[in-house]
Design an enzyme around this catalytic site. Structure first.
Site, PDB file in Angstrom:
ATOM      1  NE  ARG A 205     -25.614  35.171  -4.070  1.00 25.60           N
ATOM      2  CZ  ARG A 205     -26.858  35.121  -4.714  1.00 25.60           C
ATOM      3  NH1 ARG A 205     -27.081  34.493  -5.982  1.00 25.60           N
ATOM      4  NH2 ARG A 205     -27.889  35.917  -4.055  1.00 25.60           N
ATOM      5  CD  GLU A 231     -22.165  39.075  -9.281  1.00 29.88           C
ATOM      6  OE1 GLU A 231     -23.122  39.809  -8.880  1.00 29.88           O
ATOM      7  OE2 GLU A 231     -22.119  37.761  -9.463  1.00 29.88           O
ATOM      8  CG  HIS A 248     -26.204  37.923 -10.594  1.00 31.32           C
ATOM      9  ND1 HIS A 248     -25.591  38.014  -9.223  1.00 31.32           N
ATOM     10  CD2 HIS A 248     -27.157  37.027 -10.155  1.00 31.32           C
ATOM     11  CE1 HIS A 248     -26.006  37.459  -8.269  1.00 31.32           C
ATOM     12  NE2 HIS A 248     -26.870  36.707  -8.829  1.00 31.32           N
TER      13      HIS A 248
END
Length: 350
Positions: A205, A231, A248
């Site tokens: 993360r 994000e 991601h």
């Protein structure tokens, strides 16, 4: 039982046969209207689950087809007696493959200085990465103090041990719980102690690595990341600084996506006392020509430089991030390209 599910999730029909009825949503703004008279919301990590989304609805379960749960407001759901179902471990192999693909690219560019590696977070993902790097004879430092307090057979290294590593792989869950919060773990003080040329691969993360501290770091650290703060509104400066930057997708192999749906389905069927259904699986890919080294094989399956260049050259970074993430749906787990005997020749590949 009525389910509202993200339309991008695969294998829903086989995973949720009658007595389930599945309705699909394609965009988050469709959810408030579609959620009426639904019992289950089945989502991905891109959806923030909180009171604003769920107010005036009477759902019984929130199911997330992902390992991470930091997009869920646990106190709110608990206050509403809404059960939470996750898919922890579903993408561990996929993320390990991603790390290996990054290493393959970095090694071809002669950017790896040594074989001392630190792994931050030894959950299911970190453990898979450990297995790969250990088989490839890396010298390993394993950092997970919370695990050491739960498991007396595990001994965590110290933060100071990590400062001597040539490579750091970040796989911790994002949390702020004392005494070992992962939030901003890799901060200014941490970064300035690293060896010049140290590689950080962050497939966990964004909040674990302090992006501002990284941007203002004077020494030469190579940052490879799949995750970011805020994000999809990611910082263009991080994209510019990163050696590798991807949208991601580390855990987004086809096998991981199908596994996530299957894990959630099993948990829900078990909670309701229902027998498990037959689950769909992705088609097997072609076999690879094994007359290559591990780097060529890994990069022929997935090369992170392609999405890196797309992000670095994007005009609208947020839009590019979302588009690239949505379109990342053709990658298989590395082991599916080989038979069991062949994979033994390539310990990093699985």
């Amino acid at each position: 039982m009525n389910i509202l599910a993200d339309a991008l999730l695969p294998g829903l029909d086989s995973a949720f046969p009658p007595p389930f009825t599945v309705t699909l949503y394609h965009k988050a703004d469709e959810i408030p209207e579609l959620l009426h008279y639904k019992d289950v919301l089945l989502c991905r990590s891109t959806l923030k689950i909180n009171g604003d989304l769920l107010k005036n609805h009477q759902i019984k379960f929130v199911a997330t087809a992902t390992s991470g749960t930091d997009h869920i407001d646990f106190p709110f759901l608990e206050s509403q007696n809404i059960s939470i179902i996750d898919a922890k471990g579903c993408n561990a192999i996929s993320v390990a493959d991603y790390v290996v693909a990054c290493l393959a690219y970095l090694d071809k560019q002669q950017l790896i200085q040594g074989k001392t590696a630190g792994i931050i977070g030894l959950g299911q993902v970190g453990t898979k990465v450990y297995e790969r790097l250990n088989a490839a004879e890396f010298q390993l430092c394993l950092y997970d103090p919370p695990k050491a307090t739960r498991d007396t057979s595990f001994q965590s290294c110290s933060l100071e041990d990590l400062f001597e590593c040539d490579l750091l792989c970040v796989h911790a869950e994002l949390h702020s719980d004392a005494p070992y919060p992962s939030l901003n773990l890799i901060n200014r003080d941490f970064l300035k102690e690293l060896k010049p040329g140290c590689i950080i691969i962050n497939a966990s993360r964004g909040g674990i690595v302090n992006e501002e501290a990284l941007l203002h770091l004077g020494s030469a650290i190579l940052y490879c990341t799949d995750v970011y703060n805020n994000e999809p509104h990611i910082d263009s400066r991080i994209v510019s600084k990163a050696t590798l930057c991807t949208p991601h997708i580390a855990g987004h192999s086809l096998e991981a996506k199908f596994a996530a749906v299957a894990i959630v389905s099993r948990k829900l069927h078990q909670m309701l006392g229902l027998p498990y259904p037959q689950f769909a699986t992705p088609e097997k890919p072609y076999r690879l020509n094994e007359n290559s080294d591990w780097r060529e094989l890994a990069l022929s399956i997935y090369n992170p430089i392609h999405e890196t260049l797309e992000l670095k050259h994007a005009g609208n970074l947020s839009s590019a991030f979302l588009t690239l993430r949505k379109n990342h749906h053709h990658r298989h787990d590395f082991t599916t390209y080989f038979d069991s005997d062949s994979i033994k020749k390539y310990p990093l590949l699985g």
